[in-house]
Design a protein around this motif. Structure first.
Motif, PDB file in Angstrom:
ATOM      1  N   GLY A 198     -10.582  -3.169  -7.402  1.00 43.65           N
ATOM      2  CA  GLY A 198     -11.678  -3.697  -8.193  1.00 43.65           C
ATOM      3  C   GLY A 198     -11.659  -5.200  -8.365  1.00 43.65           C
ATOM      4  N   THR A 199     -11.098  -5.931  -7.396  1.00 43.50           N
ATOM      5  CA  THR A 199     -11.012  -7.383  -7.488  1.00 43.50           C
ATOM      6  C   THR A 199     -11.771  -8.043  -6.351  1.00 43.50           C
ATOM      7  OG1 THR A 199      -8.816  -7.227  -8.497  1.00 43.50           O
ATOM      8  CG2 THR A 199      -9.431  -9.351  -7.559  1.00 43.50           C
ATOM      9  N   SER A 200     -12.544  -9.053  -6.679  1.00 41.83           N
ATOM     10  CA  SER A 200     -13.234  -9.822  -5.651  1.00 41.83           C
ATOM     11  C   SER A 200     -13.116 -11.302  -5.985  1.00 41.83           C
ATOM     12  CB  SER A 200     -14.707  -9.425  -5.560  1.00 41.83           C
ATOM     13  OG  SER A 200     -15.368  -9.674  -6.781  1.00 41.83           O
ATOM     14  N   THR A 201     -13.143 -12.167  -4.954  1.00 39.05           N
ATOM     15  CA  THR A 201     -12.990 -13.603  -5.135  1.00 39.05           C
ATOM     16  C   THR A 201     -14.138 -14.339  -4.483  1.00 39.05           C
ATOM     17  OG1 THR A 201     -10.581 -13.423  -5.204  1.00 39.05           O
ATOM     18  CG2 THR A 201     -11.487 -15.586  -4.720  1.00 39.05           C
ATOM     19  N   MET A 202     -14.684 -15.328  -5.194  1.00 33.96           N
ATOM     20  CA  MET A 202     -15.783 -16.139  -4.684  1.00 33.96           C
ATOM     21  C   MET A 202     -15.365 -17.611  -4.710  1.00 33.96           C
ATOM     22  SD  MET A 202     -18.874 -16.791  -3.617  1.00 33.96           S
ATOM     23  CE  MET A 202     -19.707 -15.206  -3.787  1.00 33.96           C
ATOM     24  N   PRO A 203     -15.309 -18.288  -3.542  1.00 33.55           N
ATOM     25  CA  PRO A 203     -14.993 -19.718  -3.532  1.00 33.55           C
ATOM     26  C   PRO A 203     -16.223 -20.554  -3.893  1.00 33.55           C
ATOM     27  CG  PRO A 203     -15.341 -18.937  -1.311  1.00 33.55           C
ATOM     28  CD  PRO A 203     -15.435 -17.729  -2.205  1.00 33.55           C
ATOM     29  N   PHE A 204     -16.011 -21.732  -4.457  1.00 33.82           N
ATOM     30  CA  PHE A 204     -17.111 -22.646  -4.747  1.00 33.82           C
ATOM     31  C   PHE A 204     -16.563 -24.059  -4.915  1.00 33.82           C
ATOM     32  CE2 PHE A 204     -15.705 -20.970  -8.847  1.00 33.82           C
ATOM     33  CZ  PHE A 204     -15.555 -22.116  -9.614  1.00 33.82           C
ATOM     34  N   ASN A 205     -17.458 -25.014  -5.049  1.00 32.14           N
ATOM     35  CA  ASN A 205     -17.092 -26.413  -5.217  1.00 32.14           C
ATOM     36  C   ASN A 205     -17.466 -26.853  -6.626  1.00 32.14           C
ATOM     37  OD1 ASN A 205     -16.600 -29.139  -5.099  1.00 32.14           O
ATOM     38  ND2 ASN A 205     -17.846 -29.533  -3.274  1.00 32.14           N
ATOM     39  N   ILE A 206     -16.472 -27.046  -7.503  1.00 30.43           N
ATOM     40  CA  ILE A 206     -16.760 -27.431  -8.876  1.00 30.43           C
ATOM     41  C   ILE A 206     -17.370 -28.832  -8.930  1.00 30.43           C
ATOM     42  CG2 ILE A 206     -14.488 -28.437  -9.319  1.00 30.43           C
ATOM     43  CD1 ILE A 206     -16.678 -26.371 -11.763  1.00 30.43           C
ATOM     44  N   GLY A 207     -17.222 -29.589  -7.841  1.00 32.07           N
ATOM     45  CA  GLY A 207     -17.822 -30.911  -7.784  1.00 32.07           C
ATOM     46  C   GLY A 207     -19.339 -30.883  -7.821  1.00 32.07           C
ATOM     47  N   ASN A 208     -19.933 -29.722  -7.555  1.00 35.13           N
ATOM     48  CA  ASN A 208     -21.392 -29.589  -7.607  1.00 35.13           C
ATOM     49  C   ASN A 208     -21.901 -29.300  -9.016  1.00 35.13           C
ATOM     50  OD1 ASN A 208     -21.589 -29.949  -4.817  1.00 35.13           O
ATOM     51  ND2 ASN A 208     -21.335 -27.750  -4.406  1.00 35.13           N
ATOM     52  N   CYS A 209     -20.988 -29.203  -9.973  1.00 34.77           N
ATOM     53  CA  CYS A 209     -21.377 -28.913 -11.351  1.00 34.77           C
ATOM     54  C   CYS A 209     -21.876 -30.175 -12.035  1.00 34.77           C
ATOM     55  CB  CYS A 209     -20.176 -28.349 -12.107  1.00 34.77           C
ATOM     56  SG  CYS A 209     -20.530 -27.861 -13.810  1.00 34.77           S
ATOM     57  N   SER A 210     -22.946 -30.047 -12.843  1.00 30.53           N
ATOM     58  CA  SER A 210     -23.495 -31.178 -13.581  1.00 30.53           C
ATOM     59  C   SER A 210     -24.023 -30.696 -14.921  1.00 30.53           C
ATOM     60  CB  SER A 210     -24.625 -31.833 -12.777  1.00 30.53           C
ATOM     61  OG  SER A 210     -25.229 -32.880 -13.500  1.00 30.53           O
ATOM     62  N   ASN A 211     -23.624 -31.393 -16.001  1.00 27.92           N
ATOM     63  CA  ASN A 211     -24.084 -31.062 -17.351  1.00 27.92           C
ATOM     64  C   ASN A 211     -23.832 -29.594 -17.704  1.00 27.92           C
ATOM     65  OD1 ASN A 211     -25.258 -31.715 -19.872  1.00 27.92           O
ATOM     66  ND2 ASN A 211     -27.241 -30.908 -19.209  1.00 27.92           N
ATOM     67  N   GLY A 212     -22.717 -29.060 -17.240  1.00 25.29           N
ATOM     68  CA  GLY A 212     -22.353 -27.686 -17.552  1.00 25.29           C
ATOM     69  C   GLY A 212     -23.009 -26.636 -16.690  1.00 25.29           C
ATOM     70  N   LEU A 213     -23.850 -27.027 -15.709  1.00 19.39           N
ATOM     71  CA  LEU A 213     -24.555 -26.075 -14.844  1.00 19.39           C
ATOM     72  C   LEU A 213     -24.052 -26.203 -13.412  1.00 19.39           C
ATOM     73  CD1 LEU A 213     -26.772 -24.025 -14.119  1.00 19.39           C
ATOM     74  CD2 LEU A 213     -28.373 -25.950 -13.967  1.00 19.39           C
ATOM     75  N   LEU A 214     -23.583 -25.084 -12.864  1.00 20.78           N
ATOM     76  CA  LEU A 214     -23.123 -25.028 -11.485  1.00 20.78           C
ATOM     77  C   LEU A 214     -23.959 -24.021 -10.714  1.00 20.78           C
ATOM     78  CD1 LEU A 214     -21.017 -25.642  -9.227  1.00 20.78           C
ATOM     79  CD2 LEU A 214     -19.678 -23.730 -10.139  1.00 20.78           C
ATOM     80  N   ARG A 215     -24.518 -24.446  -9.576  1.00 17.85           N
ATOM     81  CA  ARG A 215     -25.269 -23.541  -8.713  1.00 17.85           C
ATOM     82  C   ARG A 215     -24.409 -23.232  -7.490  1.00 17.85           C
ATOM     83  NH1 ARG A 215     -31.386 -24.190  -8.007  1.00 17.85           N
ATOM     84  NH2 ARG A 215     -31.208 -22.019  -8.648  1.00 17.85           N
ATOM     85  N   VAL A 216     -24.127 -21.962  -7.251  1.00 19.27           N
ATOM     86  CA  VAL A 216     -23.220 -21.537  -6.188  1.00 19.27           C
ATOM     87  C   VAL A 216     -23.991 -20.751  -5.140  1.00 19.27           C
ATOM     88  CG1 VAL A 216     -21.153 -20.212  -5.629  1.00 19.27           C
ATOM     89  CG2 VAL A 216     -21.297 -21.439  -7.806  1.00 19.27           C
ATOM     90  N   HIS A 217     -23.817 -21.116  -3.861  1.00 24.29           N
ATOM     91  CA  HIS A 217     -24.417 -20.349  -2.783  1.00 24.29           C
ATOM     92  C   HIS A 217     -23.724 -18.991  -2.694  1.00 24.29           C
ATOM     93  CE1 HIS A 217     -27.191 -23.053  -0.735  1.00 24.29           C
ATOM     94  NE2 HIS A 217     -26.371 -24.040  -1.045  1.00 24.29           N
ATOM     95  N   GLU A 218     -24.506 -17.918  -2.819  1.00 24.65           N
ATOM     96  CA  GLU A 218     -23.932 -16.584  -2.640  1.00 24.65           C
ATOM     97  C   GLU A 218     -24.121 -16.135  -1.202  1.00 24.65           C
ATOM     98  OE1 GLU A 218     -25.766 -13.262  -4.701  1.00 24.65           O
ATOM     99  OE2 GLU A 218     -23.771 -12.595  -5.270  1.00 24.65           O
TER     100      GLU A 218
END
Length: 381
Positions: A198-218
């Protein structure tokens, strides 16, 4: 998301009595320091900024937009039960409400704000405090606050509805690891990847976060949007409309004595006769059965005659002695209107001594409402 605030800003007197009567002498939901407290949430995108006894709400067409399509400003009054009355002074933009319209919300100061729409087919507007983008990794618990638009009840043991998460921040190599649990017995589920835990991992770039909002490509051009708070919580919006509420993870297992108290909350209920959103009062003693009952008049804090009984509160799954993630608990539900008992799975956290419970669950096991989901967000009074 539906045009919620227009529905919500209908006269509350038609549903909950004269809300302007019997108000608390504490008229401000936040402090009077002059600094604004800002919350933002998914749907399209909503934000509310609260400064003393004043508010400004903006609605955006999407999370990436910076120009609102509707702006509403007005005043707030807080009642002794912690519900907040919102009165519109002015509004502009598409489908803006008229001056004098009123609605109510529930604020967990510095953490979350829940706007309650009026109408039988309305969804809640869930917001968390706008924060800076995180730089320190943290663990959290999560529950589904709104299902995907293509979800069809009943809830089953093959889908996840709550769990734990670890967020690791390392620039472009950041990752989100999620543990998933099913709603019927609370057991860990197997994922499509076949890992069986029951474990899954999603990579992302925290550098794309701004003003507390991060948009991640799924996948492709699809995103999931993560709204971070400075207190270790988050709100996550997925393609298809699913919304996940994330709470800071507690360090120890939940006991009934630790969560005991009186809470004010809001319920979003998926019913075969139409969705509904309504305020509730939760009473949790240090031991024995707990009760949840609908508030029929927010200002006077009067309740209905029929409620739901919470029993067997525990931090383990139903099928074994397996421990749930720290800070989560399960309980049985029963009501005079239910065919059989239901279940609820909750994430518990505390923010500045305020106790917060966020739950997902189902009531009936059979009939037309068989295992339809509901969501509760409640705070201690």
């Amino acid at each position: 998301m539906k045009k919620l605030f227009v529905i919500m800003l209908l006269c509350l007197t038609t549903v909950y009595g004269v809300i302007s009567c019997n108000k608390s002498s504490d008229s401000s939901p936040t402090d009077n320091s002059g600094a604004a407290t800002t919350y933002q949430g998914a749907g399209s995108k909503w934000s509310i900024a609260i400064t003393g006894a004043n508010f400004v709400i903006n609605k955006y067409a999407s999370a990436g937009d910076t120009t609102p399509e509707m702006t509403i400003s007005g005043t707030l009054e807080k009642y002794a039960n912690q519900f907040v009355k919102l009165t519109v002074a002015s509004a502009s933009g598409s489908n803006a409400p008229s001056a004098g319209s009123v609605a109510y919300g529930l604020e967990v100061p510095g953490y979350a704000f829940f706007l309650k729409p009026i109408g039988g087919n309305s969804e809640p507007i869930i917001m968390v405090q706008s924060g800076t983008c995180p730089t320190t990794s943290f663990d959290a618990n999560w529950i589904i606050a709104k299902t995907r638009s293509d979800f069809t009840p009943p809830m089953t043991s093959t889908i996840d509805f709550f769990g734990g998460a670890s967020m690791n921040f390392n620039g472009a190599s950041s990752s989100l690891t999620v543990n998933q649990y099913e709603p019927i017995t609370g057991a860990v589920i197997s994922t499509g990847g076949g890992n069986g835990n029951g474990t899954s991992t999603m990579p992302f770039n925290i550098g794309n976060c701004s003003n507390g909002l991060l948009r991640v490509h799924e996948s492709g051009n699809d995103y999931f949007d993560m709204y971070f708070t400075s207190s270790g919580g988050a709100l996550v919006k997925f393609p298809g409309g699913q919304i996940i509420f994330v709470s800071p993870k507690q360090n120890s297992a939940v006991t009934q004595a630790s969560i005991a108290g009186t809470y004010s909350g809001v319920v979003f209920n998926d019913s075969s006769s139409g969705d509904s959103v309504f305020p509730v009062k939760l009473s949790i003693p240090t031991s024995g059965n707990s009760n949840g009952i609908e508030i029929t008049d927010v200002a006077a804090d009067t309740v209905s005659s029929d409620g739901v009984v919470f029993s067997n509160i525990a931090s383990t799954t139903d099928s074994s002695a397996t421990q749930l993630p720290s800070g989560m608990f399960r309980a049985d539900l029963n009501s005079s209107s239910a065919t059989t008992n239901g279940k609820v799975s909750c994430a518990y956290s505390t923010i500045s001594s305020t106790k917060i419970i966020a739950c997902t669950g189902f009531m009936n096991n059979t009939g037309g409402d068989a295992r339809r989901p509901f969501f509760i967000l409640a705070r201690s009074r």
